[in-house]
Design an enzyme around this catalytic site. Structure first.
Site, PDB file in Angstrom:
ATOM      1  CG  ASP A 267      -0.078   0.536   2.470  1.00 17.50           C
ATOM      2  OD1 ASP A 267       0.680  -0.255   3.047  1.00 17.50           O
ATOM      3  OD2 ASP A 267      -0.175   1.728   2.816  1.00 17.50           O
ATOM      4  CB  CYS A 307      -6.788   5.228 -17.213  1.00 20.80           C
ATOM      5  SG  CYS A 307      -6.095   6.880 -17.359  1.00 20.80           S
TER       6      CYS A 307
HETATM    7 ZN   LIG Z   1      -3.947   6.706 -18.119  1.00 25.91          ZN
END
Ligand SMILES: [Zn+2]
Length: 674
Positions: A267, A307
């Site tokens: 993390d 993305c």
């Molecule tokens: Zn991206």
């Protein structure tokens, strides 16, 4: 025995890297896995949908923050964090120990646990192994962590050993507290950078029925080489049949190295922290979106990324959003960075399953160390002086009384460190300068009262003066008041940008004025009687063109951090600039060096009020002050202390100048009066 039923799908033959899986109360997790940090039961700026689209599978939540707000009752009411935040995947909670030891100045340690004061409402709490587990049970996380004592990784042997032993005793108590809860629980290996302690800690915890084991206490002060070395050393002593979690680490290259050493879980706040600074991880190295070179770029952040940010927006647009400080820029960059991390973890896992990790590691290592390959900074030394916001050097900290302040990370210096910023601003500057009385003494010419606010910081002093003025309007009416002109000098606006973004923590900024000052450089009160203007840049270069002041609130960083602002030469320059009318200077420093510099510059110097634990501050007058101040002028007692002081001369004074300097102080008219 294990609640997670961890199994290894493939062990690399030429590396300790391994691909595995385990089952939680909210589904299966494939490893190696990266877990985004959702401190306040939210990954900053992300929805559950955007997290899933980025590939997030497990979230980390911070017990310390959730304990203080919203508190366990809320989680009990909702039956846990999953329903509360609408996340149906696994959640891992830390124990809260790291935050107590790193964030809370107001805490006391004992065998039972750590007593600390809430930064939310000032109430006292005990964080013990039992109360931490109770809170994590209320949160309903899939994986809980034991409470451990966090110390710097550079701690000496005796301190590291004591913390490790305590952590071991707390580990047993945590297991007892877990009882028959179906939630998994991890132990934490401590021992700082002492190989023998790390080995003992790993071996001891292995004997206890933990569902997984974590490596704690790294990424807190050691070098990269030490981090890799100790990660590798600890995994040698951990069992192969339980997952291994390296807490709070790290950058993509850190993760690659740790996978190579046999770590399964990670993390880190870096993907969102760097997004906040305008940085994107790409297949061509790190991209700094603030750079002007992207102003017209129609390319996506990373052509290799699918993305939402890369699919729908250009670098130019993201550059613009970041420059304009729009939250969408931060949101898009976080999506992109998380997608980058999760894609990297998927590639790592695929390479391990092919038993090809060694090749992936060798190929990726140099790539991950690169920075902005598309547009390398060719002559970094010739780059323009940094006028870009450097919010990165400032952070918000919580003071002993639970109030928020701004800290400069590089110097460690905290603005208004001792008391609530607005309290100190009122006591030390506004009240001591008798501002409310001065507002009622208009001059025949109607000229304004000029206040220099040197070191705007988070605008505590300027807003305290504005608030005093607003009160005077209410009490006396506009007609009775003298106009006021506040001139704030500041070279770095990051602290104010940072504080206005978090104005819930800085109530004095819940006002239109600071936003107007940041946006337009000035603000005026509705009456037209008060103006506030920003003179941005180096104070030493700017003050010569500013109108002479009546009052100076002198509040820059200390001589240790900003020595150029505390010299006799600078004070002499200020005094000369004030010459047409008398002026008074108020500052938090009571240091002998500062007072001596003021005296040799020709000021008359008096004791100022104390604030908080500060017994004294300093007031200085360009001309001999009126009778009200005389009793507080430095006199024989101070002079005696100065004569005996080890630091009686300015550090830049040549030895040959000492006799003349002493004569100058002794002959100062304020002492001659006796
Ligand atoms: Zn991206």
């Amino acid at each position: 025995m294990s609640r997670l039923r961890f199994s290894v799908d493939r062990q690399s033959t030429r590396s300790k890297a391994r691909a595995g899986r385990f089952t939680t109360l909210h589904g299966e997790v494939q490893t190696p896995v990266f877990m985004p940090v959702g401190t306040q039961a939210t990954v900053k700026g992300q929805t559950v949908e955007s997290l899933k689209a980025a590939g997030s599978r497990v979230l980390l939540a911070n017990t310390y923050h959730l304990l203080l707000r919203p508190g366990p009752e809320v989680f009990r009411k909702f039956g846990g964090i999953h329903r509360f935040m609408n996340w149906d995947g696994p959640v891992l909670t830390d124990s809260g120990g790291f935050q107590i030891f790193s964030l809370s100045a107001d805490r006391a340690m004992e065998e039972a646990g750590a007593h600390f004061r809430s930064y939310v409402d000032g109430t006292l709490h005990l964080l013990s192994p039992e109360s931490s587990i109770a809170m994590q049970r209320a949160i309903g996380s899939d994986i809980m962590m034991v409470l451990d004592q966090c110390i710097p990784s550079t701690a000496p042997l005796a301190q590291a050993e004591a913390a490790m032993e305590l952590t071991h005793r707390w580990a047993r108590r945590s297991l007892d507290a877990r009882g028959d809860s179906p939630q998994a629980l991890f132990g934490i290996v401590q021992g700082a950078c002492h190989p023998e302690l790390r080995r003992r800690s790993a071996e001891f915890l292995t004997t206890l029925p933990f569902d997984g084991l974590a490596i704690g206490g790294l990424a807190v002060g050691e070098t990269h080489a030490q981090r890799y070395e100790f990660t590798d050393l600890v995994t040698n002593h951990l069992p192969s049949d339980r997952p291994r979690y390296l807490m709070g680490v790290g950058t993509p290259i850190d993760i690659l190295e740790a996978v190579h050493s046999g770590v399964d879980m990670f993390d880190c706040i870096i993907p969102s922290q760097l997004a906040q600074r305008g940085t994107a991880f790409t297949s061509h190295g790190k991209l700094h979106c603030r750079r002007a070179v992207y102003k017209f770029s129609e390319q996506p952040l990373d052509a290799a990324c699918r993305c939402q940010a890369c699919r729908d927006y250009s670098r130019a647009y993201v550059h613009h959003l970041i420059k304009a400080d729009e939250t969408l820029g931060f949101h898009l960059l976080t999506i992109h960075n998380l997608t980058f991390y999760h894609r990297m973890m998927a590639e790592i896992r695929a390479s391990i399953l092919r038993d090809d990790f060694e090749a992936y590691y060798t190929q990726q290592r140099p790539l991950l160390a690169r920075t902005d390959d598309d547009n390398p900074s060719v002559h970094p030394a010739k780059a323009k002086p940094v006028t870009l916001p450097r919010r990165g050097d400032y952070e918000i900290v919580t003071g002993p009384g639970g109030h928020s302040s701004i800290r400069q990370i590089s110097s460690g210096e905290v603005m208004h460190s001792v008391s609530r910023p607005s309290d100190e601003a009122n006591a030390l500057y506004v009240e001591q300068s008798r501002l409310s009385a001065r507002l009622l003494t208009a001059t025949a010419a109607g000229d304004p009262l000029v206040i220099w606010d040197v070191g705007l910081g988070a605008a505590s002093n300027a807003m305290a003066a504005i608030s005093c003025f607003a009160q005077a309007v209410k009490t006396h009416g506009e007609a009775a008041l003298r106009p006021v002109r506040i001139i704030s000098f500041e070279c770095d606006l990051d602290p104010l940008f940072l504080a206005t973004k978090k104005s819930a923590r800085f109530p004095h900024l819940q006002h239109a004025a600071p936003h107007a000052l940041l946006g337009e450089g000035h603000w005026s009160h509705g009456s037209g009687l008060l103006s506030w203007e920003l003179h941005q840049g180096d104070f030493l270069k700017r003050f010569g063109s500013a109108p002479p002041p009546d009052l100076i609130y002198y509040d820059p960083f200390s001589a240790k951090t900003d020595s150029g602002l505390w010299t006799s030469t600078v004070f002499a320059g200020i005094r000369a600039h004030c010459a047409p009318k008398p002026a008074e200077l108020f500052t938090y420093s009571a240091a002998t060096a500062v007072r001596v510099a003021l005296l040799t510059a020709g000021f008359h110097v008096a004791e100022g009020v104390g604030t908080g634990p500060k017994a004294s501050t300093t007031v200085a007058f360009t001309r001999a002050p009126d009778a009200a101040w005389v009793p507080r002028l430095l006199g024989d007692a101070w002079l005696g202390r100065w004569r005996r002081s080890h630091s009686k001369y300015p550090s830049d004074l040549p030895e040959t100048g000492r006799a003349a300097f002493e004569r100058l102080i002794e002959a100062h008219p304020q002492f001659a009066k006796g």
